[in-house]
Design an enzyme around this catalytic site. Sequence first.
Site, PDB file in Angstrom:
ATOM      1  N   ASP A   1       0.847  -1.194   0.000  1.00  0.00           N
ATOM      2  CA  ASP A   1       0.000   0.000   0.000  1.00  0.00           C
ATOM      3  C   ASP A   1       0.891   1.256   0.000  1.00  0.00           C
ATOM      4  O   ASP A   1       1.882   1.316   0.744  1.00  0.00           O
ATOM      5  CB  ASP A   1      -0.874  -0.054   1.277  1.00  0.00           C
ATOM      6  CG  ASP A   1      -1.974   0.975   1.302  1.00  0.00           C
ATOM      7  OD1 ASP A   1      -2.434   1.380   0.222  1.00  0.00           O
ATOM      8  OD2 ASP A   1      -2.394   1.352   2.419  1.00  0.00           O
TER       9      ASP A   1
ATOM     10  N   ASP B   1       2.164   5.237  -5.491  1.00  0.00           N
ATOM     11  CA  ASP B   1       1.422   6.451  -5.136  1.00  0.00           C
ATOM     12  C   ASP B   1       2.213   7.669  -5.567  1.00  0.00           C
ATOM     13  O   ASP B   1       3.083   8.164  -4.849  1.00  0.00           O
ATOM     14  CB  ASP B   1       1.157   6.476  -3.627  1.00  0.00           C
ATOM     15  CG  ASP B   1       0.336   7.702  -3.234  1.00  0.00           C
ATOM     16  OD1 ASP B   1       0.022   8.511  -4.127  1.00  0.00           O
ATOM     17  OD2 ASP B   1       0.021   7.847  -2.044  1.00  0.00           O
TER      18      ASP B   1
ATOM     19  N   GLY C   1      -7.403   8.205   8.104  1.00  0.00           N
ATOM     20  CA  GLY C   1      -7.395   8.621   9.504  1.00  0.00           C
ATOM     21  C   GLY C   1      -8.765   8.668  10.152  1.00  0.00           C
ATOM     22  O   GLY C   1      -9.773   8.261   9.570  1.00  0.00           O
TER      23      GLY C   1
ATOM     24  N   HIS D   1      -9.759   4.455  -0.880  1.00  0.00           N
ATOM     25  CA  HIS D   1      -8.893   4.603   0.299  1.00  0.00           C
ATOM     26  C   HIS D   1      -9.702   5.334   1.369  1.00  0.00           C
ATOM     27  O   HIS D   1     -10.681   6.001   1.071  1.00  0.00           O
ATOM     28  CB  HIS D   1      -7.640   5.414  -0.054  1.00  0.00           C
ATOM     29  CG  HIS D   1      -6.605   4.584  -0.757  1.00  0.00           C
ATOM     30  ND1 HIS D   1      -5.376   4.321  -0.215  1.00  0.00           N
ATOM     31  CD2 HIS D   1      -6.637   3.943  -1.946  1.00  0.00           C
ATOM     32  CE1 HIS D   1      -4.683   3.554  -1.044  1.00  0.00           C
ATOM     33  NE2 HIS D   1      -5.425   3.313  -2.113  1.00  0.00           N
ATOM     34  N   GLY D   2      -9.245   5.214   2.614  1.00  0.00           N
ATOM     35  CA  GLY D   2      -9.965   5.897   3.693  1.00  0.00           C
ATOM     36  C   GLY D   2     -11.317   5.263   3.941  1.00  0.00           C
ATOM     37  O   GLY D   2     -12.324   5.947   4.103  1.00  0.00           O
TER      38      GLY D   2
ATOM     39  N   THR E   1      -7.503   2.538  10.001  1.00  0.00           N
ATOM     40  CA  THR E   1      -7.820   3.300  11.223  1.00  0.00           C
ATOM     41  C   THR E   1      -8.714   2.514  12.181  1.00  0.00           C
ATOM     42  O   THR E   1      -8.486   2.512  13.394  1.00  0.00           O
ATOM     43  CB  THR E   1      -8.499   4.634  10.827  1.00  0.00           C
ATOM     44  OG1 THR E   1      -7.572   5.382  10.051  1.00  0.00           O
ATOM     45  CG2 THR E   1      -8.902   5.447  12.042  1.00  0.00           C
TER      46      THR E   1
HETATM   47  P1  13P Z   1      -8.506   4.504   6.893  1.00  0.00           P
HETATM   48  O1  13P Z   1      -7.618   5.508   7.525  1.00  0.00           O
HETATM   49  O2  13P Z   1      -9.887   5.034   6.661  1.00  0.00           O
HETATM   50  O3  13P Z   1      -8.544   3.218   7.623  1.00  0.00           O
HETATM   51  O4  13P Z   1      -7.929   4.208   5.430  1.00  0.00           O
HETATM   52  C1  13P Z   1      -6.798   3.388   5.274  1.00  0.00           C
HETATM   53  C2  13P Z   1      -6.253   3.432   3.909  1.00  0.00           C
HETATM   54  O5  13P Z   1      -6.842   3.954   2.995  1.00  0.00           O
HETATM   55  C3  13P Z   1      -4.930   2.806   3.705  1.00  0.00           C
HETATM   56  O6  13P Z   1      -4.449   2.989   2.411  1.00  0.00           O
END
Ligand code: 13P
Length: 312
Positions: free
Chosen positions: A81, A103, A180, A210-211, A257
């Site tokens: 990642d 990335d 995050g 992502h996220g 997260t």
């Molecule tokens: P979170 O911070 O929402 O868990 O996202 C993690 C992420 O996108 C890792 O690449």
Amino acid sequence: MVVSPHILFHNCYSKYAIAAVNVFTMEQIHGLFSAGEKANAPFIVQITPVSRNYAHPKMLIGMIRAAAKIYPKAKFAVHLDHGVESHVFDAINSESYDSVMIDASHDDFNQNVKRTQAVVEKAKAKQIFVEAELGVLSGVEDDISVDEKMAKYTHPDEALQFVNETQCNSLAVAVGTSHGAYKFSGGQGIQFDILEKIQKLLPEFPLVLHGGSSVNHEEVNRINKSGGKLDKTASGVAPEEIIKSISYGICKINIATDTRILWARIHREFFKDNPDQFDPIIPGKQYIEAYEKFMLSKFDLLKATGKANQFN
Ligand code: 13P
């Protein structure tokens, strides 16, 4: 059993999503593999440059290989990642990864294309899957102008051009989420109009969110009741938005997260309730069990439960 992301995404497209979970520790690897096997759900285990620095690249790969033996029915792929060239080429050469992410999203479009093309060329020679990112994944605040907001999101026409020029295998798109515990400070949520346009231009092409953590308020409250000081504005992606995103071509949902919040809650509560204790294996075991439970519900949410049978 390892399953190539090509096969995972071909099968799940618009039906269910693959949870892609970042791991740093043995407890997390146990919890993830155990849940994947129990739920019969395919998943992606992700290693980041930070986790490679923390545990050592060989340690994490060694633990993942061990987990594949301990949980022989688990169906998974190993992914790097958020790599830059040094991590990506090392991962490709190690032959321990099925997929890598380059990335270069903070570069301008042409530079991002150039760097991604170079990775695709090397990865394809070894049949390794390449995820790239276009757009800037960061919190979008209320007080910035609409033009500034749109500049951060992935532009649909650019997404088409980027995929055509780089021949990457999947694309992480910036459609409102951020990494995050403090997403959506402006309360804006996922920008489905942008996602819809990208999907129309790139039908059947796997998109990555992502996220993807949901940032459970109950967990945050419990952390704060046990001495934590997480901000009350902590928030994540609502379950309804996650489900909806699957029909818009999101195949892979990144989660880190939520697993950290769970770690903090388990350990804070344990040591608050047992101030005389100092043995890591007691809260460690609780974390593995809670992690497994968390992943079982995540697989359900992503509609991935029971889908590993497709890959026998
Ligand atoms: P979170 O911070 O929402 O868990 O996202 C993690 C992420 O996108 C890792 O690449």
